[in-house]
Design a protein around this motif. Sequence first.
Motif: not given
Length: 465
Positions: A256-275
């Motif tokens: 859940k922590d990894g999922l929350l971190a990823e959602i936070a990134d998406e909200l901050a910067r928009g959907p990201q490319l695969p790393r």
Amino acid sequence: MGKLQETTIQQAVEAFQHFRRVADDFEVTRVRAIATSAMREASNGYILTDRIQQTAKIEIEVISGDEEARLIHRAVSDAIKLNGKRAVLIDIGGGSVEVTLSENGNIVSTESYNMGTVRLLKKLDGHKESGLSFFNNPNRPFALLVREYAEAARKRIDLEIGKEKIDLCIGTGGNVEELGKLRQKLLKQSSSEVLRMSELQELIERINDLSVKDRIRKLKLRPDRADVILPAAIVLQLIAHETGVKQIQIPNVGLKDGLLAEIADELARGPQLPRREQVWSSATRLGNKYGFDAEHSNLVAKLAGQLFDQSKELHRLDEEERLLLEIGALLHDIGHFINTLDHDKHGYYILKANSLIGLNVRQQEIVANLVRYHRKFPPTLEDTGFKSLPPADRLIVTKLCALLRLADGMDISHTQHVRSVALTKKKKRWELNIQGRGDLLLERWGLNKRRSLFQEIFGVELEIT
């Protein structure tokens, strides 16, 4: 029994309807729901996901074991510094155990094993010997049975980890966190975020000496934790032992922590490319596993990227597709490991059987099809693998295949004579100019053989110079 019971489905639907009401009350704008091991295996899981979608308007994403491991790795990397370290992450769930090898902050491999705590409990308690349950047979103590059952997985884990020194061993999951708390409670230690191997052995012995009822009463464990804590401890010890470390770190983070971190990134910067680094590292490891020609593969990937950039006017694709093209180019020849004859088909099978960390299922399907059609016949609807793709993805595969075939043709001899390529638009045609050493006659011949798909899909004439 391999399927979800109707009462379970109804209870889950009611829970999600409640989640939806709470989310609406708080005016939540972004909801992401994921499911793991049980839903991957339930034969009727699609019924549950459909009912939840219809009633609660929440789409459930059933993720692979590799994606589960990636999200946990994301959470751990926020809690523990992994850069410059070689680490093994052990996540123990009810249905599966994920073992992830990380180097310098990137996942290099991850394996999912069917020895989650609930699964072990049911499997080993479900067998009978001489009319006695394994739990009650004094000649076959449960701890020994778990070790015997997990032995085959231990050998695979040992092979995956290899001989290089492991700097960190990290444990995640509710049972692992509970073991950290028991370290404080039973062994009178100050911290629950580290567990020495000697302490883990002592905890296993103490837990094994107690009945499930005594674990609830004396250790204050929840009933649904008291029965599975012993197999969890044994599996953790077995895997951690293979790493050669003296202690296990417990960061108290998880999926859940990894999922929350990823959602936070998406909200901050928009959907990201695969790393990119993560995907490239995973693809390179897969290539090495199947003995690819690294120099040839890296050159083809480089040339494919150049062609992509120089033909944007024709394909109108974006950076996500560029990365998929490069990964397809890097792995286009791995089928040679099985047989040079039909190596395009063998490469497709390998990509279907091995996950690339950082790519989702759709992206991996595209890469697998690029490998399948990098030579010989163009993509065709007579092939079930290509036909199963959505129409938009079929078009992406065909466009990228046209570029991959040209890139591969530029190093048909595997001698790296071509150094760079320039694809330019002229008045009535496109011109592909190759630069390198020697007369490049073989490379020009290869390009002339492989330009037909480019001309057909983009509707232009291509001249090789």
